[in-house]
Write a protein that holds these residues in place. Structure first.
Motif, PDB file in Angstrom:
ATOM      1  N   PHE A  64      24.220  59.661  83.933  1.00 29.90           N
ATOM      2  CA  PHE A  64      23.977  60.491  82.746  1.00 29.90           C
ATOM      3  C   PHE A  64      25.307  61.042  82.220  1.00 29.90           C
ATOM      4  CE2 PHE A  64      19.846  60.821  84.918  1.00 29.90           C
ATOM      5  CZ  PHE A  64      18.997  60.480  83.874  1.00 29.90           C
ATOM      6  N   ARG A  65      25.374  61.192  80.906  1.00 35.57           N
ATOM      7  CA  ARG A  65      26.581  61.749  80.290  1.00 35.57           C
ATOM      8  C   ARG A  65      26.590  63.272  80.308  1.00 35.57           C
ATOM      9  NH1 ARG A  65      27.411  58.296  74.804  1.00 35.57           N
ATOM     10  NH2 ARG A  65      29.265  59.646  74.719  1.00 35.57           N
ATOM     11  N   ILE A  66      25.492  63.871  80.736  1.00 34.26           N
ATOM     12  CA  ILE A  66      25.407  65.325  80.890  1.00 34.26           C
ATOM     13  C   ILE A  66      24.770  65.619  82.244  1.00 34.26           C
ATOM     14  CG2 ILE A  66      25.238  65.778  78.406  1.00 34.26           C
ATOM     15  CD1 ILE A  66      22.219  66.099  78.772  1.00 34.26           C
ATOM     16  N   PRO A  92      14.508  67.792  79.711  1.00 36.68           N
ATOM     17  CA  PRO A  92      15.106  67.964  78.385  1.00 36.68           C
ATOM     18  C   PRO A  92      14.973  69.364  77.812  1.00 36.68           C
ATOM     19  CG  PRO A  92      12.955  66.988  78.144  1.00 36.68           C
ATOM     20  CD  PRO A  92      13.144  67.214  79.628  1.00 36.68           C
ATOM     21  N   GLN A  93      14.406  70.322  78.559  1.00 37.20           N
ATOM     22  CA  GLN A  93      14.072  71.610  77.989  1.00 37.20           C
ATOM     23  C   GLN A  93      15.285  72.312  77.392  1.00 37.20           C
ATOM     24  OE1 GLN A  93      10.814  72.840  77.797  1.00 37.20           O
ATOM     25  NE2 GLN A  93      11.819  74.251  76.382  1.00 37.20           N
ATOM     26  N   ASP A  94      16.378  72.391  78.124  1.00 34.60           N
ATOM     27  CA  ASP A  94      17.569  73.084  77.612  1.00 34.60           C
ATOM     28  C   ASP A  94      18.113  72.402  76.361  1.00 34.60           C
ATOM     29  OD1 ASP A  94      17.362  74.870  79.677  1.00 34.60           O
ATOM     30  OD2 ASP A  94      18.886  73.897  80.930  1.00 34.60           O
ATOM     31  N   GLU A  95      18.118  71.075  76.342  1.00 35.49           N
ATOM     32  CA  GLU A  95      18.656  70.363  75.188  1.00 35.49           C
ATOM     33  C   GLU A  95      17.730  70.475  73.979  1.00 35.49           C
ATOM     34  OE1 GLU A  95      21.629  69.563  75.692  1.00 35.49           O
ATOM     35  OE2 GLU A  95      21.445  69.922  77.852  1.00 35.49           O
ATOM     36  N   ASP A 163      22.454  64.304  69.975  1.00 33.06           N
ATOM     37  CA  ASP A 163      23.016  63.359  70.935  1.00 33.06           C
ATOM     38  C   ASP A 163      22.746  63.801  72.365  1.00 33.06           C
ATOM     39  OD1 ASP A 163      23.945  61.783  68.888  1.00 33.06           O
ATOM     40  OD2 ASP A 163      25.992  62.580  68.938  1.00 33.06           O
ATOM     41  N   ARG A 164      22.944  65.071  72.638  1.00 32.47           N
ATOM     42  CA  ARG A 164      22.728  65.569  73.997  1.00 32.47           C
ATOM     43  C   ARG A 164      21.265  65.429  74.415  1.00 32.47           C
ATOM     44  NH1 ARG A 164      26.609  68.474  76.610  1.00 32.47           N
ATOM     45  NH2 ARG A 164      24.998  69.593  77.789  1.00 32.47           N
TER      46      ARG A 164
END
Length: 359
Positions: A64-66, A92-95, A163-164
């Protein structure tokens, strides 16, 4: 009158004088019997067979990129994947929250831009009619430019947030087979941490560990036959694609990758294979393995002087060896006599007797 000496006394004296003479010479040691062979040049174009295994030409390690917490891993070892297929997902909640915040910021910036644009247009028209001072017009113009810059900044932040959010899904970029998984659902991972390893389906290699002396004899672009160890009837041809620039620190061998040309399905990743290639290292002398010994931590052989029938120890350069024979690339000349049996009991300059005619 003087009496004459006793005959018995004279005999004893003669025997005593004879006993004081020189000792008899020691006998020379018998020549040691040895077996020998006559050195002769022969062609070195032998077929060399090595054992290796099959690997993918290209392997991709996906991460993953994050960072975040893994909530799904959708593939297992051995699964085939396609381009664009999702391999794993992060929470994905934070993003998603960051995306909503960025969308709200864009809306607020657009509202502010609309308001400052109206004020700017009104001040521009009043200035043209002479009903407003230039300082007030310039103030409205600066507010309008600032508002427009804020909109551009908010839109850039929105794209980053989008993107994130997309980065929470790990996708394959090419077809292949999963060879390893390194994370499980529930784990918190860092950006770039390996999650899944995929062997891409753009080629397979036969990988072999090759001694340095064999590399010197390889032709420029050899054709290598690679066959399945468990079924020699399964065969593929290949070319040397890559030679490791540095030897393995333990085995002192070089890793050679052979690109397989249209390999059959039976040559799967990880299977054991044998590679066969004919090497030509120039003329060499082949002698029985029993002739080889060591001196100063280097290979050596005993060479017989045909005139004096004595032996001398000589270092040689070994090209390759097997349980039965040794191929010598240097240190021996054709027609020299080499001891093949009894080498452990010899010393330099020792006389020998040949048990059989040198061949």
């Amino acid at each position: 009158m003087r009496s004459s000496p006793c005959p018995a006394l004279l005999l004893a004296t003669v025997l005593a004088l004879a006993g004081c003479g020189a000792e008899p010479e020691a006998k020379a040691p018998e020549p040691r019997p040895v077996r020998t062979v006559l050195a002769a040049n022969r062609a070195a174009g032998d077929a060399i067979t090595l054992t290796g295994h099959v690997e993918a030409q290209n392997e991709a390690t996906y991460g993953f990129r994050i960072g975040g917490r893994v909530i799904e891993r959708l593939v297992n070892v051995g699964d085939r994947v396609k381009p664009g297929q999702v391999l794993a997902r992060l929470d994905p909640q934070d993003e998603q929250n960051a995306l909503r915040s960025a969308q709200a910021a864009v809306s607020a910036a657009n509202a502010n831009l609309s308001q400052t644009r109206n004020q700017y247009e009104r001040q521009r028209q009043l200035l043209a009619r002479g009903f407003t001072p230039r300082a007030q017009y310039e103030q409205a113009e600066q507010a309008f430019l600032n508002a427009r810059a804020q909109v551009e900044d908010a839109e850039a932040r929105l794209r980053i947030a989008q993107d994130r959010l997309g980065f929470t899904e790990l996708k394959a970029d090419s077809a292949g087979v999963v060879t390893e998984r390194r994370a499980e659902p529930g784990e918190v991972v860092q950006a770039g941490q390996a999650i899944v390893q995929v062997a891409r389906q753009d080629g397979r290699d036969g990988v072999f560990e090759v001694p340095a002396q064999l590399l010197a004899g390889l032709p420029g672009d050899p054709e290598i036959q690679v066959s399945l160890a468990s079924d020699p009837a399964v065969v593929a041809t290949g070319r040397v694609r890559e030679i490791a620039p540095q030897a393995d620190p333990v085995t002192r061998t070089f890793r050679v990758r052979v690109g397989l040309i249209d390999p059959p399905e039976a040559l799967r990743l990880g299977t054991t294979v044998t590679g066969r290639v004919v090497v030509d290292s120039g003329p060499v002398i082949e002698i029985p393995a029993s002739a080889l010994t060591r001196v100063n931590d280097k290979p050596a052989v005993w060479v017989v002087d045909p005139q004096a029938r004595t032996v001398a120890l000589r270092n040689v350069e070994v090209l390759r060896f097997s349980p039965a024979t040794v191929a010598v690339a240097g240190g021996l000349q054709p027609m020299e006599i080499v001891v093949t049996a009894g080498v452990q009991a010899l010393h330099p300059g020792q006389a020998v007797r040949l048990l059989e005619a040198a061949r």
